[in-house]
Design a protein around this motif. Structure first.
Motif: not given
Length: 161
Positions: A55, A58, A108
């Motif tokens: 991930l 966005d 992350c």
């Protein structure tokens, strides 16, 4: 209770009484959730998320509606955990607690926080799992694993009690 009809719903569970036993399920509740949150068009998956996907933030995407996300998550948690007392009745004699955990150090891409996850089994049956981004930024893989292990063992001790 001859004045009442046959039991069909009890505490949110569908009840079906047959000659060989009484069975409960959440089919009606699950169908209502699918319709409420527009999930009828989705395909089933063998796991909650592909392990190969990483991930990322966005920048151009739409902001998530927090209340809708919380509604979906809360409904699914209710669906999967609202009747743990049935667990003892349903399982056979294999009642061994088996549990696993892992940590991805600073995985992350946005804030370099670690992600920890666990899954717990009673015998061969998965009954609990989670994946959570840790609240602090660790300086090493060892520190990330140490913090995750503390939370993990606290949960196991609580379950054993």
């Amino acid at each position: 209770m001859s004045m009442m009809r046959e039991l069909s719903f009890f505490l949110g569970l569908q009840v079906r009484q047959l000659e060989r036993g009484t069975y409960t399920n959440h089919v009606k509740y699950t169908k209502e959730l699918e319709k409420k949150f527009g999930m009828e068009r989705f395909s089933p998956a063998s796991s909650p998320m592909s392990s190969s996907i990483k991930l990322d933030k966005d920048e151009d995407g739409q902001r998530a509606v927090i209340t809708a996300c919380r509604g979906i998550i809360g409904s699914l948690l209710y669906l999967t955990t609202n009747r743990p007392d049935i667990l003892f009745v349903v399982f056979d004699s294999n009642f061994n607690l088996i549990s696993y955990f892992d940590v991805d150090y600073a995985d992350c891409k946005v804030d370099k926080k670690s992600t920890s996850g666990t899954c717990k089994f009673f015998g061969d049956h998965l009954y609990s799992w989670y994946s959570k981004k840790q609240t602090s930024i660790e300086t090493s893989t060892g520190e990330a694993k140490y913090l995750a292990a503390g939370s993990y063992y606290a949960q196991l001790l609580w379950i054993q009690q």
